[in-house]
Design a protein around this motif. Structure first.
Motif, PDB file in Angstrom:
ATOM      1  N   VAL A 119     -48.115 -88.899  12.655  1.00 19.38           N
ATOM      2  CA  VAL A 119     -47.368 -88.334  11.529  1.00 19.38           C
ATOM      3  C   VAL A 119     -46.428 -87.241  12.039  1.00 19.38           C
ATOM      4  CG1 VAL A 119     -47.499 -87.106   9.328  1.00 19.38           C
ATOM      5  CG2 VAL A 119     -49.216 -88.840   9.899  1.00 19.38           C
ATOM      6  N   CYS A 120     -45.140 -87.424  11.808  1.00 17.65           N
ATOM      7  CA  CYS A 120     -44.153 -86.436  12.248  1.00 17.65           C
ATOM      8  C   CYS A 120     -44.024 -85.321  11.211  1.00 17.65           C
ATOM      9  CB  CYS A 120     -42.800 -87.108  12.454  1.00 17.65           C
ATOM     10  SG  CYS A 120     -42.863 -88.435  13.676  1.00 17.65           S
ATOM     11  N   THR A 121     -43.808 -84.094  11.727  1.00 17.54           N
ATOM     12  CA  THR A 121     -43.700 -82.924  10.851  1.00 17.54           C
ATOM     13  C   THR A 121     -42.560 -82.045  11.342  1.00 17.54           C
ATOM     14  OG1 THR A 121     -45.270 -81.700  12.225  1.00 17.54           O
ATOM     15  CG2 THR A 121     -46.182 -82.918  10.350  1.00 17.54           C
ATOM     16  N   ASN A 122     -42.165 -81.096  10.489  1.00 14.53           N
ATOM     17  CA  ASN A 122     -40.998 -80.279  10.848  1.00 14.53           C
ATOM     18  C   ASN A 122     -41.324 -78.805  11.056  1.00 14.53           C
ATOM     19  OD1 ASN A 122     -41.494 -80.229   8.025  1.00 14.53           O
ATOM     20  ND2 ASN A 122     -39.526 -79.204   7.730  1.00 14.53           N
ATOM     21  N   ASN A 123     -42.549 -78.375  10.722  1.00 13.05           N
ATOM     22  CA  ASN A 123     -42.923 -76.973  10.975  1.00 13.05           C
ATOM     23  C   ASN A 123     -44.448 -76.853  10.953  1.00 13.05           C
ATOM     24  OD1 ASN A 123     -43.786 -76.752   8.259  1.00 13.05           O
ATOM     25  ND2 ASN A 123     -41.714 -76.177   7.608  1.00 13.05           N
ATOM     26  N   ASP A 124     -44.970 -75.646  11.161  1.00 15.78           N
ATOM     27  CA  ASP A 124     -46.426 -75.540  11.273  1.00 15.78           C
ATOM     28  C   ASP A 124     -47.130 -75.754   9.932  1.00 15.78           C
ATOM     29  OD1 ASP A 124     -44.818 -73.087  11.679  1.00 15.78           O
ATOM     30  OD2 ASP A 124     -46.654 -72.070  11.070  1.00 15.78           O
ATOM     31  N   ALA A 125     -46.469 -75.420   8.817  1.00 18.33           N
ATOM     32  CA  ALA A 125     -47.102 -75.635   7.508  1.00 18.33           C
ATOM     33  C   ALA A 125     -47.254 -77.133   7.235  1.00 18.33           C
ATOM     34  CB  ALA A 125     -46.269 -74.974   6.411  1.00 18.33           C
ATOM     35  N   THR A 126     -46.204 -77.910   7.530  1.00 14.02           N
ATOM     36  CA  THR A 126     -46.326 -79.354   7.296  1.00 14.02           C
ATOM     37  C   THR A 126     -47.265 -79.991   8.331  1.00 14.02           C
ATOM     38  OG1 THR A 126     -44.276 -79.754   8.523  1.00 14.02           O
ATOM     39  CG2 THR A 126     -44.090 -79.629   6.128  1.00 14.02           C
ATOM     40  N   SER A 127     -47.353 -79.389   9.517  1.00 14.53           N
ATOM     41  CA  SER A 127     -48.322 -79.885  10.512  1.00 14.53           C
ATOM     42  C   SER A 127     -49.743 -79.724   9.981  1.00 14.53           C
ATOM     43  CB  SER A 127     -48.185 -79.119  11.834  1.00 14.53           C
ATOM     44  OG  SER A 127     -46.932 -79.354  12.421  1.00 14.53           O
ATOM     45  N   SER A 151     -34.167 -78.597  24.450  1.00 21.66           N
ATOM     46  CA  SER A 151     -35.587 -78.931  24.377  1.00 21.66           C
ATOM     47  C   SER A 151     -36.376 -77.966  23.505  1.00 21.66           C
ATOM     48  CB  SER A 151     -36.149 -78.905  25.803  1.00 21.66           C
ATOM     49  OG  SER A 151     -37.545 -78.837  25.760  1.00 21.66           O
ATOM     50  N   VAL A 152     -37.211 -78.521  22.624  1.00 23.27           N
ATOM     51  CA  VAL A 152     -38.106 -77.689  21.813  1.00 23.27           C
ATOM     52  C   VAL A 152     -39.011 -76.855  22.707  1.00 23.27           C
ATOM     53  CG1 VAL A 152     -39.795 -79.583  21.591  1.00 23.27           C
ATOM     54  CG2 VAL A 152     -39.824 -77.729  19.938  1.00 23.27           C
ATOM     55  N   SER A 153     -39.416 -77.388  23.848  1.00 19.82           N
ATOM     56  CA  SER A 153     -40.331 -76.666  24.744  1.00 19.82           C
ATOM     57  C   SER A 153     -39.721 -75.352  25.207  1.00 19.82           C
ATOM     58  CB  SER A 153     -40.649 -77.497  25.988  1.00 19.82           C
ATOM     59  OG  SER A 153     -41.317 -78.664  25.648  1.00 19.82           O
ATOM     60  N   LYS A 154     -38.397 -75.365  25.412  1.00 22.06           N
ATOM     61  CA  LYS A 154     -37.736 -74.157  25.918  1.00 22.06           C
ATOM     62  C   LYS A 154     -37.137 -73.336  24.779  1.00 22.06           C
ATOM     63  CE  LYS A 154     -36.878 -76.185  30.387  1.00 22.06           C
ATOM     64  NZ  LYS A 154     -35.934 -76.673  31.377  1.00 22.06           N
ATOM     65  N   ALA A 155     -36.581 -74.009  23.766  1.00 20.73           N
ATOM     66  CA  ALA A 155     -35.874 -73.273  22.710  1.00 20.73           C
ATOM     67  C   ALA A 155     -36.824 -72.686  21.680  1.00 20.73           C
ATOM     68  CB  ALA A 155     -34.874 -74.201  22.016  1.00 20.73           C
ATOM     69  N   ASP A 156     -37.964 -73.365  21.444  1.00 19.40           N
ATOM     70  CA  ASP A 156     -38.848 -72.903  20.375  1.00 19.40           C
ATOM     71  C   ASP A 156     -40.319 -73.187  20.686  1.00 19.40           C
ATOM     72  OD1 ASP A 156     -39.782 -71.912  18.004  1.00 19.40           O
ATOM     73  OD2 ASP A 156     -38.735 -73.335  16.705  1.00 19.40           O
ATOM     74  N   PRO A 157     -40.816 -72.637  21.816  1.00 20.84           N
ATOM     75  CA  PRO A 157     -42.235 -72.907  22.143  1.00 20.84           C
ATOM     76  C   PRO A 157     -43.183 -72.387  21.069  1.00 20.84           C
ATOM     77  CG  PRO A 157     -41.309 -71.207  23.588  1.00 20.84           C
ATOM     78  CD  PRO A 157     -40.172 -71.779  22.819  1.00 20.84           C
ATOM     79  N   GLY A 158     -42.738 -71.380  20.315  1.00 20.83           N
ATOM     80  CA  GLY A 158     -43.590 -70.801  19.266  1.00 20.83           C
ATOM     81  C   GLY A 158     -43.978 -71.822  18.216  1.00 20.83           C
ATOM     82  N   ILE A 159     -43.045 -72.718  17.868  1.00 23.09           N
ATOM     83  CA  ILE A 159     -43.364 -73.709  16.823  1.00 23.09           C
ATOM     84  C   ILE A 159     -44.421 -74.688  17.324  1.00 23.09           C
ATOM     85  CG2 ILE A 159     -41.620 -75.506  17.321  1.00 23.09           C
ATOM     86  CD1 ILE A 159     -41.112 -75.679  14.326  1.00 23.09           C
TER      87      ILE A 159
END
Ligand code: G3H
Length: 222
Positions: A119-127, A151-159
């Protein structure tokens, strides 16, 4: 530790259809065999059957509809995806969003048919919400980074970290993938070190001149 999954979504890129899909699947099979890393592909629906019968890598559908066999027209029947040889299916990809009720029904259909559900999600709440439905995987992808080359790994590791924690808090059995702009072994390593079980990616492999070289790099630090 769970073996990491590299899941390559061919989307509807011209570069991921027909003979191009075979080229990518063959490259994935070679790199998976050499490295021992599980590499799956999600081709267009009509290519699930040829891919699942020609290659020893797991094949995933890009979507299923939450319907049972019967009077429906133009839908993706989960039973048909299973019969075509799919190991699992994406659900609620950012490019094919569903309602929460539909996601729930799709996860149940996948479970009934022994298809892995991603299941794909767009943020931690939907995760967290997705984890409550008990899929096999939640794949966190910030939509703004999809196909961006960033890359999400580099641009937004927090998410990634927040989603891993959110999913663990709700349902520790659901594994987490991440995606959006993943393009190198370093991106994959960061994601795995943050607690994911692998990555969902598309453009860096599908649009590459040499998909095998990119796949080899992606698994190089695992
Ligand atoms: O399904 C794959 C994701 O949407 C990521 O796409 P991307 O690797 O092209 O950013």
């Amino acid at each position: 530790m769970v073996s990491p999954l590299i899941l390559v979504n061919l989307k509807t890129y011209q570069e991921g259809m027909g003979s191009n899909a075979h080229r990518i699947a063959a490259a994935a099979e070679t790199v998976a065999r050499e490295s021992g890393v599980v590499i799956g592909i999600a081709p267009v629906f009509t290519e699930i059957h040829p891919m699942s019968h020609h290659y020893a890598i797991p094949v995933y559908a890009q979507h299923i509809d939450a319907i049972a066999p019967g009077a429906h027209t133009g839908h993706i029947l989960p039973e048909a995806v299973r019969a075509a040889g799919a190991r699992g299916t994406l659900i609620n990809h950012s490019e094919h969003r569903l309602t929460l009720a539909d996601i729930d029904a799709c996860v149940r259909a996948a479970q009934r048919l022994h298809l892995e559900s991603v299941v794909c999600t767009n943020n931690d709440a939907t995760s967290a919400a997705a984890a409550a439905l008990h899929p096999d995987y939640v794949a966190i992808e910030p939509p703004e980074l999809i196909g961006s080359g960033v890359s999400v790994s580099k641009a937004d590791p927090g998410i990634i970290e927040r989603s891993v924690n959110a999913v663990r808090a709700v349902n520790p059995e659901t594994k987490v993938l991440t995606g959006a702009g993943i393009q190198s072994g370093e991106c994959v390593k960061i994601a795995v070190d943050l607690g994911t079980c692998g990555v969902l990616l598309a453009s860096s492999v599908v649009k590459a001149d040499d998909p095998e070289a990119v796949l080899r790099d992606l698994v190089s630090l695992l």
